[in-house]
Design a protein around this motif. Structure first.
Motif, PDB file in Angstrom:
ATOM      1  N   PRO A 149     -41.555 -30.340  32.937  1.00 18.78           N
ATOM      2  CA  PRO A 149     -42.732 -29.837  31.422  1.00 18.78           C
ATOM      3  C   PRO A 149     -43.055 -31.126  30.358  1.00 18.78           C
ATOM      4  CG  PRO A 149     -40.088 -28.842  31.330  1.00 18.78           C
ATOM      5  CD  PRO A 149     -39.707 -29.484  32.508  1.00 18.78           C
ATOM      6  N   HIS A 150     -44.487 -30.744  30.495  1.00 20.42           N
ATOM      7  CA  HIS A 150     -45.182 -31.481  29.851  1.00 20.42           C
ATOM      8  C   HIS A 150     -46.595 -31.008  29.466  1.00 20.42           C
ATOM      9  CE1 HIS A 150     -46.679 -33.094  34.646  1.00 20.42           C
ATOM     10  NE2 HIS A 150     -47.732 -32.710  33.546  1.00 20.42           N
ATOM     11  N   ASP A 151     -47.452 -31.956  28.792  1.00 16.28           N
ATOM     12  CA  ASP A 151     -48.684 -31.322  27.937  1.00 16.28           C
ATOM     13  C   ASP A 151     -49.890 -31.501  29.609  1.00 16.28           C
ATOM     14  OD1 ASP A 151     -51.579 -31.630  27.192  1.00 16.28           O
ATOM     15  OD2 ASP A 151     -50.075 -31.704  25.165  1.00 16.28           O
ATOM     16  N   GLU A 152     -50.441 -29.805  29.311  1.00 14.87           N
ATOM     17  CA  GLU A 152     -51.469 -29.941  30.007  1.00 14.87           C
ATOM     18  C   GLU A 152     -52.361 -30.695  29.939  1.00 14.87           C
ATOM     19  OE1 GLU A 152     -53.221 -26.639  29.344  1.00 14.87           O
ATOM     20  OE2 GLU A 152     -53.990 -27.302  27.526  1.00 14.87           O
ATOM     21  N   ASN A 153     -52.534 -31.966  29.665  1.00 17.49           N
ATOM     22  CA  ASN A 153     -53.077 -33.466  28.840  1.00 17.49           C
ATOM     23  C   ASN A 153     -52.621 -34.008  29.784  1.00 17.49           C
ATOM     24  OD1 ASN A 153     -56.159 -31.801  27.361  1.00 17.49           O
ATOM     25  ND2 ASN A 153     -54.277 -31.203  25.869  1.00 17.49           N
ATOM     26  N   LEU A 154     -51.728 -34.291  30.255  1.00 16.09           N
ATOM     27  CA  LEU A 154     -50.989 -35.215  30.548  1.00 16.09           C
ATOM     28  C   LEU A 154     -51.520 -35.131  32.634  1.00 16.09           C
ATOM     29  CD1 LEU A 154     -48.238 -35.775  28.707  1.00 16.09           C
ATOM     30  CD2 LEU A 154     -50.304 -37.055  28.143  1.00 16.09           C
ATOM     31  N   LYS A 155     -50.877 -35.741  32.738  1.00 12.52           N
ATOM     32  CA  LYS A 155     -50.573 -36.210  34.178  1.00 12.52           C
ATOM     33  C   LYS A 155     -50.052 -37.244  34.964  1.00 12.52           C
ATOM     34  CE  LYS A 155     -52.963 -35.757  39.088  1.00 12.52           C
ATOM     35  NZ  LYS A 155     -53.924 -35.719  39.503  1.00 12.52           N
ATOM     36  N   LEU A 156     -48.927 -37.529  35.632  1.00 10.26           N
ATOM     37  CA  LEU A 156     -47.637 -38.172  36.444  1.00 10.26           C
ATOM     38  C   LEU A 156     -48.563 -38.875  37.911  1.00 10.26           C
ATOM     39  CD1 LEU A 156     -44.880 -39.451  35.790  1.00 10.26           C
ATOM     40  CD2 LEU A 156     -43.573 -38.083  36.659  1.00 10.26           C
ATOM     41  N   TYR A 157     -48.076 -39.347  38.127  1.00 10.89           N
ATOM     42  CA  TYR A 157     -49.242 -40.142  39.605  1.00 10.89           C
ATOM     43  C   TYR A 157     -47.810 -41.113  39.422  1.00 10.89           C
ATOM     44  CZ  TYR A 157     -53.498 -39.078  38.148  1.00 10.89           C
ATOM     45  OH  TYR A 157     -54.755 -39.050  38.291  1.00 10.89           O
ATOM     46  N   LEU A 158     -46.634 -40.965  41.192  1.00 12.91           N
ATOM     47  CA  LEU A 158     -46.178 -41.676  41.596  1.00 12.91           C
ATOM     48  C   LEU A 158     -45.874 -41.945  42.961  1.00 12.91           C
ATOM     49  CD1 LEU A 158     -42.875 -38.727  40.405  1.00 12.91           C
ATOM     50  CD2 LEU A 158     -43.602 -41.550  39.114  1.00 12.91           C
ATOM     51  N   PHE A 159     -45.842 -43.789  42.925  1.00 11.15           N
ATOM     52  CA  PHE A 159     -46.075 -44.539  44.315  1.00 11.15           C
ATOM     53  C   PHE A 159     -45.160 -45.335  44.723  1.00 11.15           C
ATOM     54  CE2 PHE A 159     -49.633 -44.347  41.709  1.00 11.15           C
ATOM     55  CZ  PHE A 159     -50.729 -43.357  42.548  1.00 11.15           C
ATOM     56  N   GLN A 160     -44.837 -44.954  45.824  1.00 11.82           N
ATOM     57  CA  GLN A 160     -43.228 -46.077  46.799  1.00 11.82           C
ATOM     58  C   GLN A 160     -44.343 -46.489  47.592  1.00 11.82           C
ATOM     59  OE1 GLN A 160     -41.603 -41.712  47.859  1.00 11.82           O
ATOM     60  NE2 GLN A 160     -39.969 -43.395  47.448  1.00 11.82           N
ATOM     61  N   SER A 161     -45.301 -46.555  48.384  1.00  7.21           N
ATOM     62  CA  SER A 161     -46.509 -47.307  49.799  1.00  7.21           C
ATOM     63  C   SER A 161     -47.777 -46.756  49.325  1.00  7.21           C
ATOM     64  CB  SER A 161     -45.724 -47.111  50.363  1.00  7.21           C
ATOM     65  OG  SER A 161     -45.535 -45.966  50.981  1.00  7.21           O
ATOM     66  N   GLY A 162     -48.411 -47.732  49.697  1.00  3.21           N
ATOM     67  CA  GLY A 162     -49.592 -47.523  50.775  1.00  3.21           C
ATOM     68  C   GLY A 162     -50.805 -47.727  49.526  1.00  3.21           C
ATOM     69  N   ALA A 163     -52.267 -47.287  49.483  1.00  5.37           N
ATOM     70  CA  ALA A 163     -53.140 -48.440  48.886  1.00  5.37           C
ATOM     71  C   ALA A 163     -53.083 -48.598  47.231  1.00  5.37           C
ATOM     72  CB  ALA A 163     -53.920 -47.857  49.505  1.00  5.37           C
ATOM     73  N   ALA A 164     -52.719 -47.203  47.012  1.00  2.00           N
ATOM     74  CA  ALA A 164     -52.182 -46.852  45.445  1.00  2.00           C
ATOM     75  C   ALA A 164     -51.463 -48.215  44.738  1.00  2.00           C
ATOM     76  CB  ALA A 164     -52.419 -45.405  44.909  1.00  2.00           C
ATOM     77  N   TYR A 165     -49.962 -47.758  45.649  1.00  3.54           N
ATOM     78  CA  TYR A 165     -49.302 -48.792  45.133  1.00  3.54           C
ATOM     79  C   TYR A 165     -49.257 -50.514  45.107  1.00  3.54           C
ATOM     80  CZ  TYR A 165     -44.689 -51.106  45.861  1.00  3.54           C
ATOM     81  OH  TYR A 165     -43.162 -52.316  45.263  1.00  3.54           O
ATOM     82  N   GLU A 166     -50.283 -50.600  46.023  1.00  2.00           N
ATOM     83  CA  GLU A 166     -50.778 -52.504  46.163  1.00  2.00           C
ATOM     84  C   GLU A 166     -51.339 -52.242  45.070  1.00  2.00           C
ATOM     85  OE1 GLU A 166     -49.392 -54.349  47.925  1.00  2.00           O
ATOM     86  OE2 GLU A 166     -47.747 -53.051  49.180  1.00  2.00           O
ATOM     87  N   THR A 167     -52.027 -51.941  45.346  1.00  2.00           N
ATOM     88  CA  THR A 167     -53.736 -51.534  44.087  1.00  2.00           C
ATOM     89  C   THR A 167     -52.957 -51.592  42.743  1.00  2.00           C
ATOM     90  OG1 THR A 167     -55.074 -50.817  45.615  1.00  2.00           O
ATOM     91  CG2 THR A 167     -55.853 -50.744  42.598  1.00  2.00           C
ATOM     92  N   LEU A 168     -51.639 -50.443  42.250  1.00  2.00           N
ATOM     93  CA  LEU A 168     -51.667 -50.879  40.772  1.00  2.00           C
ATOM     94  C   LEU A 168     -50.436 -52.259  40.540  1.00  2.00           C
ATOM     95  CD1 LEU A 168     -50.522 -49.028  38.566  1.00  2.00           C
ATOM     96  CD2 LEU A 168     -49.115 -47.928  39.225  1.00  2.00           C
ATOM     97  N   GLY A 169     -49.576 -52.519  41.454  1.00  2.00           N
ATOM     98  CA  GLY A 169     -49.343 -53.478  41.437  1.00  2.00           C
ATOM     99  C   GLY A 169     -49.891 -54.998  41.257  1.00  2.00           C
ATOM    100  N   ALA A 170     -51.071 -55.113  42.178  1.00  2.00           N
ATOM    101  CA  ALA A 170     -51.746 -55.818  41.946  1.00  2.00           C
ATOM    102  C   ALA A 170     -52.304 -56.328  40.559  1.00  2.00           C
ATOM    103  CB  ALA A 170     -53.191 -56.149  42.659  1.00  2.00           C
ATOM    104  N   ALA A 171     -53.118 -54.780  39.498  1.00  2.00           N
ATOM    105  CA  ALA A 171     -53.828 -54.454  38.431  1.00  2.00           C
ATOM    106  C   ALA A 171     -52.822 -55.592  37.641  1.00  2.00           C
ATOM    107  CB  ALA A 171     -53.955 -53.600  37.778  1.00  2.00           C
ATOM    108  N   ILE A 172     -51.234 -55.135  37.626  1.00  2.00           N
ATOM    109  CA  ILE A 172     -50.017 -55.165  36.735  1.00  2.00           C
ATOM    110  C   ILE A 172     -50.308 -57.181  36.782  1.00  2.00           C
ATOM    111  CG2 ILE A 172     -47.658 -55.403  36.468  1.00  2.00           C
ATOM    112  CD1 ILE A 172     -47.600 -52.632  37.902  1.00  2.00           C
TER     113      ILE A 172
END
Length: 402
Positions: free
Chosen positions: A199-222
């Motif tokens: 349970p969490h605040d409605e103004n929050l969103k949790l994103y989880l990535f194990q592979s794929g384009a979003a995973y690669e993009t986030l890793g590159a951003a880090i």
């Protein structure tokens, strides 16, 4: 009669050499002991992990504080103060412990305070309390006069009889693990479902990535953000002042970062402890190498917490509470977690400098929705080594009774 000149035989040389070797060896042993390579480290900075549910505090507000000081927080700055009475606990941001250009709007500080709040809420029921949390309203952008503690939230206490949350027992098991992870082992689907169900605040969103384009993009951003931080002299100096050079310094400060928690292999750790501390540029260059070569590519999971407004104070505290529960759930399941929040730190820095927000733009392909503003980034997985325990200031050191 001539005086006979003294002569040095092989035996004399061996005796001299042996003596020099013994002196050198004694020096090495002394250095190794002083630097914590051999022998036990001083125990006082680590005792809060052992006495977190001390019977002497049980059933009192101080028991909640003792759990709170073990929370996740940026650079182990432990940026909190607690004002305690029988019916309330005020959690204050200790602005003297901020990270400067690393956290110019005290956003990460407030995430850490939210983590402390969550630990304290978890400790309430086992100590006979029902608790209501009131975050301090307003924007982080409006906080001025940071030479005084700033109220972040208040916990209102009443006597209650509720069952303990299972995550309460995970509090002493939660440690930041900067070691390599075994990506081949993946990440348990059941735990991902548990994360999504928190349970969490409605103004929050949790994103989880194990592979794929979003995973690669986030890793590159880090990785890109880490390189930018290392190129920013002010940022690495503000970060470097929280590094503790050896057990004696940690014994005095009881906060900050040390080599034991840096994720080095045992052999490299022993060598690093024997050598003088590296300058800020070199130590942060090593950190950038770890991020690029180990932290990102070994992550079985990359995740982020986004808010509707990353500078809203209640939302930032709520993000910390969510992260703390994610980290506790992982620790209870035997998995490792590690903040990798460099991309959001660069968003803050670019805002402070008034420059183009390249860091913000990198997230567009990750979230796919500009309405959600990332405020916390992390990795998870099975670590190849257990994490070392970080130093902590005890509850009595950060508490004022009113």
């Amino acid at each position: 009669m001539k005086n006979k000149s003294p002569s040095f035989t092989r035996r004399h040389l061996l005796e001299i050499g042996t003596g020099a070797t013994l002196v050198a060896a004694a020096g090495v042993i002394w250095r190794a002991n002083e630097r914590g390579v051999i022998g036990e480290k001083g125990q006082e900075p680590y005792k809060p992990w052992e006495i977190w549910n001390d019977p002497a505090h049980r059933g009192t507000p101080l028991a909640l504080v003792a759990a709170g000081v073990l929370a996740s927080n940026p650079h182990n700055t432990q940026p909190w103060l607690f004002r305690v009475s029988d019916t309330r606990i005020d959690i204050l941001a200790d602005t003297s412990r901020n990270l400067g250009t690393f956290d110019p709007y005290l956003r990460e500080m407030h995430v850490g305070l939210g983590c402390a709040v969550e630990n304290m809420v978890l400790a309430a029921a086992p100590n006979g309390y029902a608790v209501t949390v009131t975050p301090h309203a307003g924007s982080l952008l409006d906080i001025g006069g940071r030479d005084e503690p700033v109220l972040a939230a208040t916990l209102h206490l009443a006597r209650g009889d509720a069952p303990a949350d299972p995550l309460y027992s995970a509090i002493p098991k939660r440690h930041t693990n900067r070691n390599p992870y075994d990506r081949a082992r993946g990440f348990p689907d059941a735990l991902l479902h548990d994360f999504a169900a928190i349970p969490h605040d409605e103004n929050l969103k949790l994103y989880l990535f194990q592979s794929g384009a979003a995973y690669e993009t986030l890793g590159a951003a880090i990785i890109a953000a880490t390189d930018e931080i290392v190129a920013d002299h002010a940022m690495i100096e503000d970060s470097h002042r929280w590094f503790r050079d050896g057990p004696q310094e940690m014994e005095r400060e009881r906060s900050g970062l040390e080599l034991d928690t840096a994720g080095l292999s045992p052999a490299l750790l022993a060598v690093a402890k024997m050598l003088p501390a590296l300058p800020a540029e070199q130590s942060h260059g090593t950190w950038a190498d770890q991020t690029r070569d180990t932290h990102v590519p070994s992550a079985a999971l990359l995740g982020l917490i986004a808010a509707r407004d990353r500078y809203d104070r209640p939302q930032t505290l709520a993000a910390g509470r969510l992260w703390q529960r994610v980290h506790l759930a992982a620790g209870a399941a035997g998995l490792a977690m590690h903040p990798l929040n460099q991309p959001v730190e660069m968003i803050d820095r670019e805002r402070q400098l008034g420059t183009e927000s390249k860091a913000e733009a990198r997230f567009a392909a990750v979230t796919g929705d500009e309405a959600w503003q990332p405020t916390f980034v992390f990795r998870g997985g099975y670590a190849i080594r257990d994490a070392a325990v970080s130093a902590r200031r005890g509850a009595e050191m950060v508490t004022e009774t009113v």
